[in-house]
Scaffold this motif. Structure first.
Motif, PDB file in Angstrom:
ATOM      1  N   VAL A   1     -29.439   5.485   4.585  1.00 35.30           N
ATOM      2  CA  VAL A   1     -28.768   4.564   5.495  1.00 35.30           C
ATOM      3  C   VAL A   1     -28.113   5.360   6.614  1.00 35.30           C
ATOM      4  CG1 VAL A   1     -26.982   2.801   5.713  1.00 35.30           C
ATOM      5  CG2 VAL A   1     -28.381   2.898   3.643  1.00 35.30           C
ATOM      6  N   PHE A   2     -28.337   4.896   7.854  1.00 34.94           N
ATOM      7  CA  PHE A   2     -27.806   5.590   9.020  1.00 34.94           C
ATOM      8  C   PHE A   2     -26.911   4.634   9.819  1.00 34.94           C
ATOM      9  CE2 PHE A   2     -32.150   7.034   8.093  1.00 34.94           C
ATOM     10  CZ  PHE A   2     -31.898   8.356   7.730  1.00 34.94           C
ATOM     11  N   HIS A   3     -25.698   5.090  10.131  1.00 37.79           N
ATOM     12  CA  HIS A   3     -24.748   4.305  10.912  1.00 37.79           C
ATOM     13  C   HIS A   3     -24.709   4.881  12.328  1.00 37.79           C
ATOM     14  CE1 HIS A   3     -23.337   2.368   7.210  1.00 37.79           C
ATOM     15  NE2 HIS A   3     -23.280   3.578   6.674  1.00 37.79           N
ATOM     16  N   LEU A   4     -25.242   4.131  13.278  1.00 33.24           N
ATOM     17  CA  LEU A   4     -25.322   4.585  14.665  1.00 33.24           C
ATOM     18  C   LEU A   4     -24.286   3.844  15.497  1.00 33.24           C
ATOM     19  CD1 LEU A   4     -29.222   4.426  14.999  1.00 33.24           C
ATOM     20  CD2 LEU A   4     -27.829   6.346  14.167  1.00 33.24           C
ATOM     21  N   GLN A   5     -23.723   4.529  16.481  1.00 33.47           N
ATOM     22  CA  GLN A   5     -22.665   3.927  17.296  1.00 33.47           C
ATOM     23  C   GLN A   5     -22.887   4.191  18.784  1.00 33.47           C
ATOM     24  OE1 GLN A   5     -19.107   5.714  15.474  1.00 33.47           O
ATOM     25  NE2 GLN A   5     -18.653   3.731  14.538  1.00 33.47           N
TER      26      GLN A   5
ATOM     27  N   GLU B   1     -22.451  -0.796  17.434  1.00 35.54           N
ATOM     28  CA  GLU B   1     -22.699  -0.343  16.072  1.00 35.54           C
ATOM     29  C   GLU B   1     -24.020  -0.935  15.582  1.00 35.54           C
ATOM     30  OE1 GLU B   1     -18.987   0.205  13.386  1.00 35.54           O
ATOM     31  OE2 GLU B   1     -18.663  -1.668  14.489  1.00 35.54           O
ATOM     32  N   ILE B   2     -24.773  -0.128  14.883  1.00 33.76           N
ATOM     33  CA  ILE B   2     -25.974  -0.645  14.229  1.00 33.76           C
ATOM     34  C   ILE B   2     -26.247   0.209  12.992  1.00 33.76           C
ATOM     35  CG2 ILE B   2     -27.532   0.719  15.715  1.00 33.76           C
ATOM     36  CD1 ILE B   2     -29.520  -1.698  15.439  1.00 33.76           C
ATOM     37  N   THR B   3     -26.537  -0.442  11.893  1.00 32.43           N
ATOM     38  CA  THR B   3     -26.835   0.235  10.632  1.00 32.43           C
ATOM     39  C   THR B   3     -28.297   0.014  10.295  1.00 32.43           C
ATOM     40  OG1 THR B   3     -24.576  -0.118   9.840  1.00 32.43           O
ATOM     41  CG2 THR B   3     -26.235   0.430   8.190  1.00 32.43           C
TER      42      THR B   3
ATOM     43  N   ASP C   1     -27.593  -4.131   9.671  1.00 33.19           N
ATOM     44  CA  ASP C   1     -26.474  -4.814  10.321  1.00 33.19           C
ATOM     45  C   ASP C   1     -26.389  -4.306  11.756  1.00 33.19           C
ATOM     46  OD1 ASP C   1     -24.333  -6.511  10.617  1.00 33.19           O
ATOM     47  OD2 ASP C   1     -22.873  -5.153   9.689  1.00 33.19           O
ATOM     48  N   MET C   2     -25.852  -5.116  12.661  1.00 36.24           N
ATOM     49  CA  MET C   2     -25.738  -4.666  14.050  1.00 36.24           C
ATOM     50  C   MET C   2     -24.720  -5.491  14.801  1.00 36.24           C
ATOM     51  SD  MET C   2     -29.325  -6.093  15.691  1.00 36.24           S
ATOM     52  CE  MET C   2     -30.121  -7.542  14.967  1.00 36.24           C
TER      53      MET C   2
ATOM     54  N   ARG D   1     -31.966   1.629   8.046  1.00 36.56           N
ATOM     55  CA  ARG D   1     -32.373   2.372   6.855  1.00 36.56           C
ATOM     56  C   ARG D   1     -33.819   2.810   6.953  1.00 36.56           C
ATOM     57  NH1 ARG D   1     -33.894  -2.065   3.097  1.00 36.56           N
ATOM     58  NH2 ARG D   1     -36.071  -2.467   3.622  1.00 36.56           N
TER      59      ARG D   1
ATOM     60  N   ASN E   1     -21.718 -10.067  16.568  1.00 32.40           N
ATOM     61  CA  ASN E   1     -22.172  -9.461  15.317  1.00 32.40           C
ATOM     62  C   ASN E   1     -23.563 -10.010  14.990  1.00 32.40           C
ATOM     63  OD1 ASN E   1     -21.861 -12.018  14.118  1.00 32.40           O
ATOM     64  ND2 ASN E   1     -19.813 -11.538  13.350  1.00 32.40           N
TER      65      ASN E   1
END
Length: 246
Positions: free
Chosen positions: A176-180, A151-153, A220-221, A155, A122
């Protein structure tokens, strides 16, 4: 007499050490690339988003960096010399050379060492590992993370109009973008505590995918199979806003 002799020998020893260390440290500084910084974090935090340099000027100063555009129109990531603008709608552009930049850090990236982090980590664990590798906490570091991101969030923020609001007000309206499950690169800098205000003390990280189709300021990532290249920075040049034409 015996005490005086000891003092003389000690003084001679200190002089020899100084002669050996000072040129070596001077060589380190002279051989290290200079980081260029446009504006200060304190200015941006208070709401100064006017143009300080252009995209072409930033490219002339370095090939690796982070920043923000005039009017705070999106997040800036610089990788391998290319500058990308991640807009608040998530789109990624390569801006024209005369596009204004309100804040930036850039350097000709020449990493001194590499660490491989193959475990899934994390953000807290990842950054702790990077921080633990720093040999000196009083200097600046540029670092690049290449790897896979389960996962990476990230903005980005919408463009602003004068009179500009403070940064904290702008962030309230961030996208905010949640990438996976993607691969990409984090460009980042770390600044020591004594530089707070000049820059943001601690880690400042931006991300872009390998496909160059998504990214932004990292919130976050989670990483796996990450390769981290690190470059200590001993000198920097600051470019402040020029208000003469206002």
């Amino acid at each position: 007499m015996y005490t005086s002799s000891i003092k003389l020998h000690f003084l001679f020893f200190v002089m020899i050490i100084a002669i050996l260390i000072i040129p070596a440290y001077s060589d380190i500084i002279s051989d290290s690339p200079v980081m260029y910084q446009a504006s200060t974090y304190a200015m941006v935090e208070s709401g100064n988003y006017s143009e300080v340099i252009t995209v072409d000027e930033m490219k002339s100063f370095g090939n690796f960096g982070v920043g923000g555009f005039k009017d705070l129109d999106g997040e800036l990531t610089q990788i391998n010399g290319d500058i990308y603008q991640i807009k608040h709608d998530g789109s990624v552009l390569k801006p024209e050379g005369d596009t204004g930049i309100c804040f930036a850090n850039t350097i000709t990236f020449d990493p001194e060492y590499l660490i491989n982090l193959n475990e899934t980590m994390n953000e807290d664990t990842l950054l702790a590992n990077i921080h633990d590798s720093f040999p000196d906490e009083n200097v600046i570091y540029a670092f690049r993370i290449d790897g896979e991101f389960p996962e990476i969030t990230v903005r980005s923020v919408p463009p602003q109009e004068e009179p500009y609001p403070s940064l904290s007000e702008v962030i309230e309206d961030q996208s905010v973008f949640h990438l996976q499950n993607i691969s990409g690169t984090v460009s980042g800098f770390w600044f020591p505590e004594w530089m707070q205000g000049v820059n943001y003390a601690g880690f400042h990280t931006h991300f872009i995918t390998d496909a160059r189709d998504a990214g932004g300021h990292v919130l976050d990532m989670t990483t796996e199979n990450a390769s981290v290249s690190i470059q200590p920075i001993y000198t920097f040049t600051m470019i402040l806003p020029d208000k003469k034409e206002d």
